[in-house]
Write a protein that holds these residues in place. Sequence first.
Motif, PDB file in Angstrom:
ATOM      1  N   THR A   1      42.300 -54.198  27.785  1.00  0.00           N
ATOM      2  CA  THR A   1      41.203 -55.117  28.122  1.00  0.00           C
ATOM      3  C   THR A   1      41.539 -56.523  27.640  1.00  0.00           C
ATOM      4  OG1 THR A   1      39.733 -53.245  27.746  1.00  0.00           O
ATOM      5  CG2 THR A   1      38.705 -55.405  27.966  1.00  0.00           C
ATOM      6  N   ARG A   2      42.093 -56.600  26.415  1.00  0.00           N
ATOM      7  CA  ARG A   2      42.423 -57.933  25.879  1.00  0.00           C
ATOM      8  C   ARG A   2      43.535 -58.594  26.702  1.00  0.00           C
ATOM      9  NH1 ARG A   2      41.615 -55.010  21.143  1.00  0.00           N
ATOM     10  NH2 ARG A   2      43.824 -54.744  20.713  1.00  0.00           N
TER      11      ARG A   2
ATOM     12  N   ILE B   1      35.976 -48.778  31.738  1.00  0.00           N
ATOM     13  CA  ILE B   1      35.343 -49.112  30.453  1.00  0.00           C
ATOM     14  C   ILE B   1      34.078 -48.264  30.294  1.00  0.00           C
ATOM     15  CG2 ILE B   1      36.357 -51.413  30.190  1.00  0.00           C
ATOM     16  CD1 ILE B   1      33.740 -52.603  31.274  1.00  0.00           C
TER      17      ILE B   1
ATOM     18  N   LEU C   1      39.434 -59.463  34.079  1.00  0.00           N
ATOM     19  CA  LEU C   1      38.311 -58.527  33.987  1.00  0.00           C
ATOM     20  C   LEU C   1      36.987 -59.282  33.946  1.00  0.00           C
ATOM     21  CD1 LEU C   1      39.721 -55.882  31.462  1.00  0.00           C
ATOM     22  CD2 LEU C   1      39.107 -55.489  33.856  1.00  0.00           C
TER      23      LEU C   1
ATOM     24  N   VAL D   1      36.534 -52.763  37.468  1.00  0.00           N
ATOM     25  CA  VAL D   1      37.510 -52.725  36.371  1.00  0.00           C
ATOM     26  C   VAL D   1      38.775 -51.992  36.835  1.00  0.00           C
ATOM     27  CG1 VAL D   1      37.989 -51.697  34.101  1.00  0.00           C
ATOM     28  CG2 VAL D   1      35.833 -52.937  34.499  1.00  0.00           C
TER      29      VAL D   1
ATOM     30  N   ARG E   1      41.947 -59.976  29.926  1.00  0.00           N
ATOM     31  CA  ARG E   1      40.543 -60.311  29.689  1.00  0.00           C
ATOM     32  C   ARG E   1      39.959 -61.243  30.773  1.00  0.00           C
ATOM     33  NH1 ARG E   1      38.992 -60.258  24.304  1.00  0.00           N
ATOM     34  NH2 ARG E   1      36.780 -59.968  24.383  1.00  0.00           N
TER      35      ARG E   1
ATOM     36  N   PRO F   1      38.319 -43.991  29.536  1.00  0.00           N
ATOM     37  CA  PRO F   1      39.010 -45.189  29.038  1.00  0.00           C
ATOM     38  C   PRO F   1      40.416 -44.965  28.461  1.00  0.00           C
ATOM     39  CG  PRO F   1      36.699 -45.241  28.425  1.00  0.00           C
ATOM     40  CD  PRO F   1      36.922 -43.912  29.082  1.00  0.00           C
TER      41      PRO F   1
ATOM     42  N   LYS G   1      42.647 -53.337  37.056  1.00  0.00           N
ATOM     43  CA  LYS G   1      43.741 -52.769  36.260  1.00  0.00           C
ATOM     44  C   LYS G   1      44.846 -52.149  37.117  1.00  0.00           C
ATOM     45  CE  LYS G   1      41.693 -51.516  31.824  1.00  0.00           C
ATOM     46  NZ  LYS G   1      41.416 -50.339  30.968  1.00  0.00           N
TER      47      LYS G   1
ATOM     48  N   GLY H   1      41.342 -50.808  23.542  1.00  0.00           N
ATOM     49  CA  GLY H   1      40.903 -52.178  23.847  1.00  0.00           C
ATOM     50  C   GLY H   1      42.044 -53.126  24.187  1.00  0.00           C
TER      51      GLY H   1
END
Length: 381
Positions: free
Chosen positions: A26-27, A205, A33, A252, A30, A198, A256, A23
């Motif tokens: 992702t954070r 995700i 995303l 996503v 954020r 992931p 990234k 995660g």
Amino acid sequence: MTALREHAALTSAGPRVAFLDVGAATREIRSELGEALARVMASGWYVLGPEVEAFEAEWAAFVGTRGCVGVGNGLDALTLALRAMGVGPGDEVIVPGHTFVATWLAVTAAGARPVPVDVDPATANMDPQNLEAAITPRTKVVVPVHLYGRLARIDDIVAIARRHGLRVLEDAAQAHGARIGGRRAGSLADAAAWSFYPAKNLGAIGDAGAVTSDDTELVDRVRLLRNYGSPRRYEHEIAGVNSRLDEIQAAVLRTKLPHLDEWNSRRLRVAQTYLRELAGLGLELPAPAPAGEHVWHVFAARTDRRDAVRRVLAAAGIETLIHYPTPPHLQPGYAGLGIPAGTLPVSEAISREALSLPIGPHLTAEDVARVVVAVAAAGTR
Ligand SMILES: Cc1ncc(COP(=O)(O)O)c(C=O)c1O
């Protein structure tokens, strides 16, 4: 301080060190995303749409191939690439003895027989020296894996394959961004299969995969196979499957991708610290690699005291994994191949001794230090 007290101090000194915090990426991005997800939701187009097309173009450009086709996951990427190469029942496909089982499962799913070659003890990758002896008149394709993120000796493997009229499919599921000279993993052979599970260096995700190749006919064939073998609605040229990439995952991955090289360089810094600080502490460390040739998806050490070391690390709150505890030929699912224990001694030894330490772009310097102290403590027991 006794080793035991040191462990106690470590356990109480901080939170546990996760093997990988999926995660965290992702954070970190954020808001980017969030915008991408909102864009897809608002579009009303959720499977095989403009985000998938754009990601296919961007991933092909990054890898350096003419074509890319997105699919549902890495296993399907391998299977459909093999099918597009014409692999089917009666054929043999050469695979490494030490790999994640999906490399073998793809061969089985294509209806062919996996034929293993043992790996190089220094790198855990397919040893080109063992390749020629495994080739038979039934062999169609060789599938080297860039295991743990380290490039296989792909040019040697391709040269041998060419001499025998074989095609080479890179299993690049662990090697996003690895490069040799100016060439990236995924552009080094006839085609490559990718997983964006992931936990990968470039991860979605959810499930996602792709095939890259300069062979646009092969790419078009996979494009047909992934969507019911259907070039146009309700027309089915071949018996395909449903392995489509969805818009959320593509969006996503597009978001990234610009971060991948930076995230890989953070992985490299962790690996360099381990290589420096853990030298002489009782673990057999992975061999260093020339710049860029290893993107450190996994930091796999070896030790014949694995259970004891794992216990000490676990007591210090440090999560470790084993990549992989049983080689495919000794899995019950492959008992039917009749490959007895002892056939692939290097692969089998690695399975007994491999121990993977936490690594990832978001591991803090404190986390790395905790791992180093705990490995040192384990060495004193
Ligand atoms: C070497 C290798 N090949 C293939 C796969 C299969 O990918 P997926 O899990 O997306 O099906 C993976 C990852 O899981 C892998 O590590």
